[in-house]
Design an enzyme around this catalytic site. Structure first.
Site, PDB file in Angstrom:
ATOM      1  N   ASP A  30       0.827  -1.209   0.000  1.00 38.83           N
ATOM      2  CA  ASP A  30       0.000   0.000   0.000  1.00 38.83           C
ATOM      3  C   ASP A  30       0.862   1.260   0.000  1.00 38.83           C
ATOM      4  O   ASP A  30       2.076   1.200   0.200  1.00 38.83           O
ATOM      5  CB  ASP A  30      -0.952  -0.011   1.210  1.00 38.83           C
ATOM      6  CG  ASP A  30      -0.276  -0.453   2.505  1.00 38.83           C
ATOM      7  OD1 ASP A  30       0.964  -0.383   2.581  1.00 38.83           O
ATOM      8  OD2 ASP A  30      -0.986  -0.841   3.437  1.00 38.83           O
ATOM      9  N   HIS A  59      -7.072  -4.943  10.204  1.00 36.96           N
ATOM     10  CA  HIS A  59      -6.816  -4.716   8.776  1.00 36.96           C
ATOM     11  C   HIS A  59      -5.531  -5.402   8.312  1.00 36.96           C
ATOM     12  O   HIS A  59      -4.611  -5.625   9.093  1.00 36.96           O
ATOM     13  CB  HIS A  59      -6.840  -3.221   8.420  1.00 36.96           C
ATOM     14  CG  HIS A  59      -5.644  -2.422   8.834  1.00 36.96           C
ATOM     15  ND1 HIS A  59      -5.703  -1.071   9.056  1.00 36.96           N
ATOM     16  CD2 HIS A  59      -4.345  -2.765   9.046  1.00 36.96           C
ATOM     17  CE1 HIS A  59      -4.505  -0.624   9.376  1.00 36.96           C
ATOM     18  NE2 HIS A  59      -3.670  -1.633   9.385  1.00 36.96           N
ATOM     19  N   ASN A  89      -7.460  -2.938  14.251  1.00 33.66           N
ATOM     20  CA  ASN A  89      -8.832  -3.282  13.866  1.00 33.66           C
ATOM     21  C   ASN A  89      -8.878  -4.511  12.962  1.00 33.66           C
ATOM     22  O   ASN A  89      -9.904  -4.799  12.357  1.00 33.66           O
ATOM     23  CB  ASN A  89      -9.497  -2.085  13.170  1.00 33.66           C
ATOM     24  CG  ASN A  89      -8.723  -1.646  11.928  1.00 33.66           C
ATOM     25  OD1 ASN A  89      -7.784  -2.313  11.518  1.00 33.66           O
ATOM     26  ND2 ASN A  89      -9.121  -0.525  11.342  1.00 33.66           N
ATOM     27  N   GLU A 140      -9.516  -2.091   5.444  1.00 28.12           N
ATOM     28  CA  GLU A 140     -10.141  -1.817   6.730  1.00 28.12           C
ATOM     29  C   GLU A 140     -11.375  -2.715   6.898  1.00 28.12           C
ATOM     30  O   GLU A 140     -11.903  -3.240   5.910  1.00 28.12           O
ATOM     31  CB  GLU A 140     -10.553  -0.344   6.786  1.00 28.12           C
ATOM     32  CG  GLU A 140      -9.391   0.650   6.585  1.00 28.12           C
ATOM     33  CD  GLU A 140      -8.508   0.808   7.810  1.00 28.12           C
ATOM     34  OE1 GLU A 140      -8.281  -0.180   8.542  1.00 28.12           O
ATOM     35  OE2 GLU A 140      -8.007   1.926   8.032  1.00 28.12           O
TER      36      GLU A 140
HETATM   37  P1  PGA Z   1       2.240  -1.474  12.729  1.00 25.94           P
HETATM   38  O1  PGA Z   1       1.162  -1.489  11.556  1.00 25.94           O
HETATM   39  O2  PGA Z   1       3.224  -2.540  12.387  1.00 25.94           O
HETATM   40  O3  PGA Z   1       2.844  -0.096  12.685  1.00 25.94           O
HETATM   41  O4  PGA Z   1       1.511  -1.757  14.000  1.00 25.94           O
HETATM   42  C1  PGA Z   1       0.680  -2.705  11.127  1.00 25.94           C
HETATM   43  C2  PGA Z   1      -0.484  -2.491  10.190  1.00 25.94           C
HETATM   44  O5  PGA Z   1      -1.206  -1.499  10.366  1.00 25.94           O
HETATM   45  O6  PGA Z   1      -0.682  -3.321   9.305  1.00 25.94           O
END
Ligand code: PGA
Length: 239
Positions: A67, A137, A135, A142
């Site tokens: 992404d 994702h 959450n 999302e």
């Molecule tokens: P993070 O993000 O490793 O910074 O917790 C993970 C994600 O949002 O996929």
């Protein structure tokens, strides 16, 4: 789904990093799907240290990132393009033409998503690395009413904005991103999801013990034939 619980983030970095190093040694032309965020940093460090020790070369590896933010200059310190170069690519012999991103600054983002999907289909991802959001994702898919299929422009949720806005001091955090769809992620031959820290415990419990539902996008990995989940004790604390 294979679940591996280790002591801490460093151990996860070692184990996931070794999995990638072994895979690259076995197939030097491997196609990797890569993720950003704080979680994969120890994994990437392990990978480039293996390169520095002469154990592995990334010369013929191709990568596709999950992404990218919309309307954030590529050179911004918070772009995922910059992140990947700082955390991994600049420390290895990977070729710039072999690293691929969704272009969040494309004039026509729909056309950009179609272009990326076409490239993904042609390349075929061998191993996809994933983090997980609080959450549930994966990529920037999302929680929603339906699992997404291909790349698209997503409006980020408050949970994601709250989690990531700490990195943005000069420019405000974008509220939109381009992301690979859940369907594209599922086409990878192998998926490796890593999760560390207490703030991921609820998401991991929902993913591992809950229903397979687009309200927890990571839960789809129950249906992947070769998914490996690495988590530390804190992330596993609500299982
Ligand atoms: P993070 O993000 O490793 O910074 O917790 C993970 C994600 O949002 O996929």
């Amino acid at each position: 789904m294979k679940v591996i619980i280790l002591d801490n983030a460093q151990e996860i970095g070692k184990a996931a990093g070794q999995l990638f190093v072994d895979a690259v040694k076995e197939n030097p032309e491997i196609v990797l799907g890569l993720a950003t965020g704080a979680t994969p940093i120890p994994t990437y460090e392990y990978m480039y240290k293996a390169y520095e020790k002469g154990e592995v070369s990334f010369k013929n590896v191709r990568t596709y990132n999950l992404d990218e933010y919309v309307d954030l200059p590529k050179e911004d310190k918070n772009s995922y393009y910059t992140f990947m170069h700082e955390q991994l690519f600049n420390h290895t012999d990977i070729k710039e033409e072999n690293v691929h991103f969704l272009n969040g600054n494309a004039e026509d983002v729909d056309a950009e998503c179609l272009r990326y999907d076409e490239e993904l289909r042609n390349a075929g991802i061998d191993i996809q690395l994933l983090g997980i959001g609080r959450n549930g994702h994966i990529g920037f898919n999302e929680p929603s009413e339906a699992f997404t299929k291909t790349s698209f422009k997503v409006q980020l949720t408050d949970s994601t904005i709250e989690a990531n806005s700490k990195y943005f001091d000069e420019n405000p955090m974008p509220h939109y991103a381009l992301t690979m769809g859940v369907g594209s992620i599922m086409t990878a031959k192998q998926v490796v999801l890593i999760a560390t820290g207490k703030e991921k415990a609820e998401a991991m419990a929902a993913m591992i013990n809950g229903d397979v539902t687009p309200q927890c996008p990571a839960s789809i990995l129950h249906f992947h034939p070769n998914a490996v989940i690495f988590m530390d004790k804190d992330a596993a604390s609500l299982l």
